[in-house]
Design a protein around this motif. Structure first.
Motif, mmCIF file in Angstrom:
data_model
loop_
_atom_site.group_PDB
_atom_site.id
_atom_site.type_symbol
_atom_site.label_atom_id
_atom_site.label_comp_id
_atom_site.label_asym_id
_atom_site.label_seq_id
_atom_site.Cartn_x
_atom_site.Cartn_y
_atom_site.Cartn_z
ATOM 1 N N LYS A 15 -31.220 35.757 -20.509
ATOM 2 C CA LYS A 15 -31.759 37.011 -20.767
ATOM 3 C C LYS A 15 -30.753 37.502 -20.431
ATOM 4 C CE LYS A 15 -33.868 38.901 -16.938
ATOM 5 N NZ LYS A 15 -34.464 38.575 -15.969
ATOM 6 N N GLU A 16 -29.209 37.588 -20.283
ATOM 7 C CA GLU A 16 -28.278 38.594 -20.883
ATOM 8 C C GLU A 16 -27.795 37.516 -22.487
ATOM 9 O OE1 GLU A 16 -26.697 40.908 -18.944
ATOM 10 O OE2 GLU A 16 -28.866 40.539 -17.858
ATOM 11 N N LEU A 17 -27.467 36.300 -22.438
ATOM 12 C CA LEU A 17 -27.261 36.310 -23.547
ATOM 13 C C LEU A 17 -28.513 36.841 -24.487
ATOM 14 C CD1 LEU A 17 -24.646 34.528 -24.489
ATOM 15 C CD2 LEU A 17 -26.728 32.313 -24.995
ATOM 16 N N LEU A 18 -29.250 35.879 -24.793
ATOM 17 C CA LEU A 18 -30.011 36.422 -25.633
ATOM 18 C C LEU A 18 -30.560 38.099 -25.476
ATOM 19 C CD1 LEU A 18 -32.016 33.217 -25.846
ATOM 20 C CD2 LEU A 18 -30.595 33.850 -27.136
ATOM 21 N N GLU A 19 -30.056 38.823 -24.877
ATOM 22 C CA GLU A 19 -30.446 40.248 -24.515
ATOM 23 C C GLU A 19 -32.275 40.324 -24.666
ATOM 24 O OE1 GLU A 19 -28.842 42.879 -27.339
ATOM 25 O OE2 GLU A 19 -26.948 42.584 -26.642
ATOM 26 N N ALA A 20 -32.531 39.580 -23.804
ATOM 27 C CA ALA A 20 -34.471 39.116 -23.494
ATOM 28 C C ALA A 20 -34.597 39.391 -22.726
ATOM 29 C CB ALA A 20 -33.903 37.512 -23.469
#
Length: 130
Positions: free
Chosen positions: A24-29
């Motif tokens: 979620k943090e890596l992909l701004e998901a």
């Protein structure tokens, strides 16, 4: 209308909640669904991942041959160094691999549960000069 629609890439892991936070943090998901044994997320570009609880999950060992590549995801980025800093900050780790041959610059990583993925540089295309 398509009979089968694309669904999710699903990664098995011991702790789906923790792995979902990494991606979620890596992909701004955003998280789209969660149950006791599965968490689903969707990136801003529509890319969907799910994380399924498997208490006996064994992380892949790639690039070593034993228990090798089980699944692999390529992510495209504009800045490899900045993306690498983010991966490491979130608990991922670089994998010792040889540079891939071909037109793309890429780097291999493992997420906190050991799944491998690649960050691949988007090569800007410039118009031909006449």
């Amino acid at each position: 209308m398509a009979l089968v629609k694309a669904g999710f890439v699903v990664l098995d892991c011991a702790e789906p909640e923790k792995l979902a936070v990494f991606y979620k943090e890596l992909l701004e998901a955003e998280e789209t669904d969660a149950t006791a044994n599965r968490v689903e997320i969707r990136g801003a570009d529509g890319f969907r991942l799910a994380f399924r609880r498997d208490v006996n999950a064994t992380p892949p060992s790639w690039p070593r041959p034993e228990n090798s590549l089980q699944a692999h995801i390529d992510f495209v980025v504009h800045d490899l160094d900045e993306a690498e800093r983010k991966v490491v900050e979130l608990g991922g780790r670089p994998l010792d691999t040889k540079d891939a041959a071909g037109p793309f610059e890429e780097r291999g990583y493992a997420d906190p549960a050991g799944h491998s993925f690649t960050l691949r540089l988007i090569t800007p295309t410039a118009p031909k000069q006449g």
